[in-house]
Design an enzyme around this catalytic site. Sequence first.
Site, PDB file in Angstrom:
ATOM      1  N   ARG A  97      28.436  22.990  60.693  1.00 39.30           N
ATOM      2  CA  ARG A  97      28.508  22.663  59.270  1.00 39.30           C
ATOM      3  C   ARG A  97      27.164  22.987  58.639  1.00 39.30           C
ATOM      4  NH1 ARG A  97      33.745  22.571  57.816  1.00 39.30           N
ATOM      5  NH2 ARG A  97      34.978  21.086  59.064  1.00 39.30           N
ATOM      6  N   ALA A 151      41.167  18.873  60.387  1.00 37.47           N
ATOM      7  CA  ALA A 151      41.189  18.478  58.974  1.00 37.47           C
ATOM      8  C   ALA A 151      41.197  19.716  58.103  1.00 37.47           C
ATOM      9  CB  ALA A 151      39.980  17.610  58.648  1.00 37.47           C
ATOM     10  N   GLU A 202      47.269  22.261  59.237  1.00 36.90           N
ATOM     11  CA  GLU A 202      45.891  22.257  59.722  1.00 36.90           C
ATOM     12  C   GLU A 202      45.838  22.033  61.229  1.00 36.90           C
ATOM     13  OE1 GLU A 202      43.231  23.067  58.219  1.00 36.90           O
ATOM     14  OE2 GLU A 202      43.989  23.188  56.164  1.00 36.90           O
ATOM     15  N   GLU A 233      44.037  24.814  63.490  1.00 35.76           N
ATOM     16  CA  GLU A 233      42.755  24.487  64.114  1.00 35.76           C
ATOM     17  C   GLU A 233      42.860  24.178  65.600  1.00 35.76           C
ATOM     18  OE1 GLU A 233      40.486  21.540  62.081  1.00 35.76           O
ATOM     19  OE2 GLU A 233      40.078  22.862  60.378  1.00 35.76           O
ATOM     20  N   GLU A 288      35.088  28.743  62.162  1.00 42.24           N
ATOM     21  CA  GLU A 288      36.188  28.259  62.998  1.00 42.24           C
ATOM     22  C   GLU A 288      36.308  29.026  64.309  1.00 42.24           C
ATOM     23  OE1 GLU A 288      39.777  28.282  60.742  1.00 42.24           O
ATOM     24  OE2 GLU A 288      39.302  26.406  59.714  1.00 42.24           O
TER      25      GLU A 288
END
Length: 228
Positions: A86, A98, A115, A119, A167
């Site tokens: 992040r 999320a 999601e 993910e 990701e």
Amino acid sequence: MTAPGTPSWTDTMHPAGEPVADTLSHRPLQSSSTVYQGRIWDVVSDTFSLAPGAKPLTRDYIAHPGAVAVVVLNDHNQVLMLSQYRHPVQMVLWEIPAGLLDVEGEDYVVGAARELAEEADLVAAQWHVLTDFFNSPGSSSEAIRIYLARGLSMVPEAERHVRTEEEAEIEFRWVDLAEAATAVLEGRIHNPSAVVGILAAAQAQRDGFASLRPAGAPWPEHPAQRQR
């Protein structure tokens, strides 16, 4: 008898017998304008009064479409954690799946399932609402709904989402729920959805998740539901 430390102004507060619950409160709005338009969210400036005739106040905040997150629990009472970089905090964080509710008209639980598939390559047969919260109510309209997902199966390999950019670095780990809760309390997990979701799941586990709301429970705190 008044309990030690009880403020003298308790008679102006909600009666003690009322359940503790946040409530919607629309205040007189004089003006609203978008001062910055971003790729995902905007910054809005509102001028309003706390009461009719009171001095106007101006507050700037992020106008956010809302988000969903998922505590994924397997048959061994382990929660799925994923690590992701992040940039604003310049850290790799352990999180739960999320994402934004940025598909117009999409049902909330459908967005959460999307999601989860994108993910984590997972499909869940059982969905419940775990909890709802505001990420930063002093500076953003964002509301987040966290689901509990169980009854897991894998997305067929040919149908899996191709993860790119940050990701693409995602790594996964199954962690005992109690161990994950300990990590939160020891300050080793910082992502807000993970912190709230893990602690909520640990609490809900005490009655075997029997008190959880159904997946389609109303969500009046979502930004679209709060509009005047």
